[in-house]
Design a protein around this motif. Sequence first.
Motif, PDB file in Angstrom:
ATOM      1  N   ALA A 248       0.775  -1.188  -0.033  1.00 33.02           N
ATOM      2  CA  ALA A 248      -0.006  -0.133  -0.052  1.00 33.02           C
ATOM      3  C   ALA A 248       0.984   1.426  -0.052  1.00 33.02           C
ATOM      4  CB  ALA A 248      -0.948   0.018   1.103  1.00 33.02           C
ATOM      5  N   ALA A 249       2.263   1.018   0.080  1.00 28.47           N
ATOM      6  CA  ALA A 249       2.602   2.444   0.445  1.00 28.47           C
ATOM      7  C   ALA A 249       3.437   2.984  -0.908  1.00 28.47           C
ATOM      8  CB  ALA A 249       4.261   1.920   1.161  1.00 28.47           C
ATOM      9  N   ASN A 250       3.543   4.200  -1.011  1.00 29.11           N
ATOM     10  CA  ASN A 250       4.269   4.785  -2.232  1.00 29.11           C
ATOM     11  C   ASN A 250       5.637   4.569  -2.236  1.00 29.11           C
ATOM     12  OD1 ASN A 250       5.481   6.843  -0.533  1.00 29.11           O
ATOM     13  ND2 ASN A 250       3.560   8.168  -0.593  1.00 29.11           N
ATOM     14  N   LYS A 251       6.198   4.978  -3.281  1.00 27.79           N
ATOM     15  CA  LYS A 251       7.725   4.957  -3.602  1.00 27.79           C
ATOM     16  C   LYS A 251       8.583   5.203  -2.432  1.00 27.79           C
ATOM     17  CE  LYS A 251      11.231   5.348  -6.938  1.00 27.79           C
ATOM     18  NZ  LYS A 251      11.840   5.848  -8.329  1.00 27.79           N
ATOM     19  N   GLU A 252       8.360   6.374  -1.973  1.00 31.26           N
ATOM     20  CA  GLU A 252       8.931   7.148  -0.889  1.00 31.26           C
ATOM     21  C   GLU A 252       8.886   6.285   0.301  1.00 31.26           C
ATOM     22  OE1 GLU A 252       8.867  11.182   1.773  1.00 31.26           O
ATOM     23  OE2 GLU A 252       8.731  11.276  -0.351  1.00 31.26           O
ATOM     24  N   GLN A 253       7.815   5.909   0.763  1.00 33.73           N
ATOM     25  CA  GLN A 253       7.640   4.798   1.908  1.00 33.73           C
ATOM     26  C   GLN A 253       8.215   3.565   1.757  1.00 33.73           C
ATOM     27  OE1 GLN A 253       3.333   5.112   1.626  1.00 33.73           O
ATOM     28  NE2 GLN A 253       3.319   6.719   3.315  1.00 33.73           N
ATOM     29  N   GLN A 254       8.250   2.977   0.538  1.00 32.07           N
ATOM     30  CA  GLN A 254       8.810   1.936   0.312  1.00 32.07           C
ATOM     31  C   GLN A 254      10.285   1.898   0.550  1.00 32.07           C
ATOM     32  OE1 GLN A 254       7.184   0.870  -3.621  1.00 32.07           O
ATOM     33  NE2 GLN A 254       5.615  -0.338  -2.656  1.00 32.07           N
ATOM     34  N   VAL A 255      10.949   3.180   0.149  1.00 27.56           N
ATOM     35  CA  VAL A 255      12.353   3.329   0.181  1.00 27.56           C
ATOM     36  C   VAL A 255      12.765   3.469   1.673  1.00 27.56           C
ATOM     37  CG1 VAL A 255      14.258   5.026  -0.085  1.00 27.56           C
ATOM     38  CG2 VAL A 255      12.619   4.539  -1.885  1.00 27.56           C
ATOM     39  N   LYS A 256      11.949   3.888   2.464  1.00 26.66           N
ATOM     40  CA  LYS A 256      11.948   3.865   4.051  1.00 26.66           C
ATOM     41  C   LYS A 256      12.069   2.615   4.499  1.00 26.66           C
ATOM     42  CE  LYS A 256      12.101   5.213   8.344  1.00 26.66           C
ATOM     43  NZ  LYS A 256      12.843   4.315   9.011  1.00 26.66           N
ATOM     44  N   LEU A 257      10.681   1.771   4.289  1.00 22.23           N
ATOM     45  CA  LEU A 257      11.008   0.547   4.376  1.00 22.23           C
ATOM     46  C   LEU A 257      12.207  -0.335   3.902  1.00 22.23           C
ATOM     47  CD1 LEU A 257       7.171  -0.390   3.808  1.00 22.23           C
ATOM     48  CD2 LEU A 257       8.352  -0.110   6.023  1.00 22.23           C
ATOM     49  N   CYS A 258      12.582  -0.296   2.957  1.00 21.24           N
ATOM     50  CA  CYS A 258      13.818  -0.831   2.526  1.00 21.24           C
ATOM     51  C   CYS A 258      15.048  -0.148   3.218  1.00 21.24           C
ATOM     52  CB  CYS A 258      14.147  -0.764   0.937  1.00 21.24           C
ATOM     53  SG  CYS A 258      12.543  -1.827  -0.035  1.00 21.24           S
ATOM     54  N   ASP A 259      15.067   0.803   3.630  1.00 21.84           N
ATOM     55  CA  ASP A 259      16.118   1.468   4.327  1.00 21.84           C
ATOM     56  C   ASP A 259      16.310   0.463   5.761  1.00 21.84           C
ATOM     57  OD1 ASP A 259      17.031   3.248   2.740  1.00 21.84           O
ATOM     58  OD2 ASP A 259      15.881   4.941   3.821  1.00 21.84           O
ATOM     59  N   ASP A 260      15.160   0.210   6.253  1.00 20.07           N
ATOM     60  CA  ASP A 260      14.926  -0.540   7.245  1.00 20.07           C
ATOM     61  C   ASP A 260      15.634  -2.141   7.193  1.00 20.07           C
ATOM     62  OD1 ASP A 260      13.900   1.191   8.783  1.00 20.07           O
ATOM     63  OD2 ASP A 260      11.906   0.748   8.756  1.00 20.07           O
ATOM     64  N   ALA A 261      15.362  -2.633   5.964  1.00 16.25           N
ATOM     65  CA  ALA A 261      16.014  -3.778   5.477  1.00 16.25           C
ATOM     66  C   ALA A 261      17.209  -3.760   5.426  1.00 16.25           C
ATOM     67  CB  ALA A 261      15.301  -4.332   4.041  1.00 16.25           C
ATOM     68  N   ILE A 262      17.912  -2.623   5.077  1.00 17.34           N
ATOM     69  CA  ILE A 262      19.461  -2.654   5.137  1.00 17.34           C
ATOM     70  C   ILE A 262      19.841  -2.564   6.369  1.00 17.34           C
ATOM     71  CG2 ILE A 262      21.167  -1.306   4.441  1.00 17.34           C
ATOM     72  CD1 ILE A 262      19.980  -0.275   1.990  1.00 17.34           C
ATOM     73  N   LYS A 263      19.206  -1.876   7.264  1.00 17.36           N
ATOM     74  CA  LYS A 263      19.402  -1.967   8.463  1.00 17.36           C
ATOM     75  C   LYS A 263      19.421  -3.417   9.231  1.00 17.36           C
ATOM     76  CE  LYS A 263      18.616   0.233  13.269  1.00 17.36           C
ATOM     77  NZ  LYS A 263      17.484   0.974  13.925  1.00 17.36           N
ATOM     78  N   PHE A 264      18.403  -4.028   9.153  1.00 16.34           N
ATOM     79  CA  PHE A 264      18.393  -5.417   9.366  1.00 16.34           C
ATOM     80  C   PHE A 264      19.476  -6.354   8.841  1.00 16.34           C
ATOM     81  CE2 PHE A 264      17.233  -9.872   8.701  1.00 16.34           C
ATOM     82  CZ  PHE A 264      16.797 -10.476   9.761  1.00 16.34           C
ATOM     83  N   ALA A 265      19.854  -6.248   7.603  1.00 14.93           N
ATOM     84  CA  ALA A 265      20.962  -6.950   7.183  1.00 14.93           C
ATOM     85  C   ALA A 265      22.343  -6.630   7.752  1.00 14.93           C
ATOM     86  CB  ALA A 265      21.107  -6.283   5.485  1.00 14.93           C
ATOM     87  N   ARG A 266      22.509  -5.437   8.334  1.00  9.76           N
ATOM     88  CA  ARG A 266      23.813  -5.020   8.835  1.00  9.76           C
ATOM     89  C   ARG A 266      23.810  -5.455  10.367  1.00  9.76           C
ATOM     90  NH1 ARG A 266      24.014   1.006   5.931  1.00  9.76           N
ATOM     91  NH2 ARG A 266      25.187   0.029   4.274  1.00  9.76           N
ATOM     92  N   GLU A 267      22.589  -5.292  11.113  1.00  4.50           N
ATOM     93  CA  GLU A 267      22.603  -5.787  12.499  1.00  4.50           C
ATOM     94  C   GLU A 267      22.124  -6.961  12.718  1.00  4.50           C
ATOM     95  OE1 GLU A 267      20.171  -2.681  13.864  1.00  4.50           O
ATOM     96  OE2 GLU A 267      21.490  -0.971  13.698  1.00  4.50           O
ATOM     97  N   SER A 268      21.473  -8.032  11.892  1.00  2.80           N
ATOM     98  CA  SER A 268      21.158  -9.346  12.228  1.00  2.80           C
ATOM     99  C   SER A 268      22.284 -10.267  12.727  1.00  2.80           C
ATOM    100  CB  SER A 268      20.201  -9.932  11.026  1.00  2.80           C
ATOM    101  OG  SER A 268      20.003 -11.143  11.361  1.00  2.80           O
ATOM    102  N   ASP A 269      21.748 -10.957  13.820  1.00  2.33           N
ATOM    103  CA  ASP A 269      22.812 -11.768  14.193  1.00  2.33           C
ATOM    104  C   ASP A 269      22.447 -13.311  14.025  1.00  2.33           C
ATOM    105  OD1 ASP A 269      20.784 -11.878  16.227  1.00  2.33           O
ATOM    106  OD2 ASP A 269      22.053 -11.928  17.799  1.00  2.33           O
ATOM    107  N   PHE A 270      21.314 -13.437  13.183  1.00  3.93           N
ATOM    108  CA  PHE A 270      20.799 -14.722  12.944  1.00  3.93           C
ATOM    109  C   PHE A 270      22.073 -15.510  12.378  1.00  3.93           C
ATOM    110  CE2 PHE A 270      18.867 -17.918  10.041  1.00  3.93           C
ATOM    111  CZ  PHE A 270      18.003 -18.670  10.857  1.00  3.93           C
ATOM    112  N   VAL A 271      22.865 -15.126  11.244  1.00  3.90           N
ATOM    113  CA  VAL A 271      23.776 -15.818  10.629  1.00  3.90           C
ATOM    114  C   VAL A 271      24.797 -16.329  11.610  1.00  3.90           C
ATOM    115  CG1 VAL A 271      25.390 -15.912   8.873  1.00  3.90           C
ATOM    116  CG2 VAL A 271      23.244 -14.958   8.593  1.00  3.90           C
ATOM    117  N   GLU A 272      25.451 -15.156  12.520  1.00  6.20           N
ATOM    118  CA  GLU A 272      26.342 -15.532  13.302  1.00  6.20           C
ATOM    119  C   GLU A 272      25.874 -16.423  14.650  1.00  6.20           C
ATOM    120  OE1 GLU A 272      25.608 -12.221  12.662  1.00  6.20           O
ATOM    121  OE2 GLU A 272      27.075 -11.904  11.043  1.00  6.20           O
TER     122      GLU A 272
END
Length: 116
Positions: free
Chosen positions: A90-114
């Motif tokens: 339902a998000a517009n492109k700007e909101q999707q970019v923000k949600l994907c910024d959160d995905a990058i944050k998760f990618a950097r901070e996730s300890d699942f792999v470690e």
Amino acid sequence: MKKVLIAGLVSCLFAGTASAESAKNLDKDTALGMASLMICTTFYAEQDMHLEGNIVGQSMMAHKNSGIEEMVMSKETSEALDDYMSIFNAANKEQQVKLCDDAIKFARESDFVEAE
């Protein structure tokens, strides 16, 4: 069409077998993080954002290779995932970019792999 494909991929990824006694439970934050990685890999490809796409794509594969597919998802986590998908769609492109910024944050901070 692509959003239907994304939803299908997420559903397949998290279709764990609840009857498998040795399977670990997938926590909600990791499930949502993994879903955001999957969705944003496609989103970044569509937007020609190669660096961001590489970050989330590599993290998605690292999580997949660490056994996330064998984990079982609770009903509450499944519902949270459905809610996340609805919000992203339902998000517009700007909101999707923000949600994907959160995905990058998760990618950097996730300890699942470690943690494996």
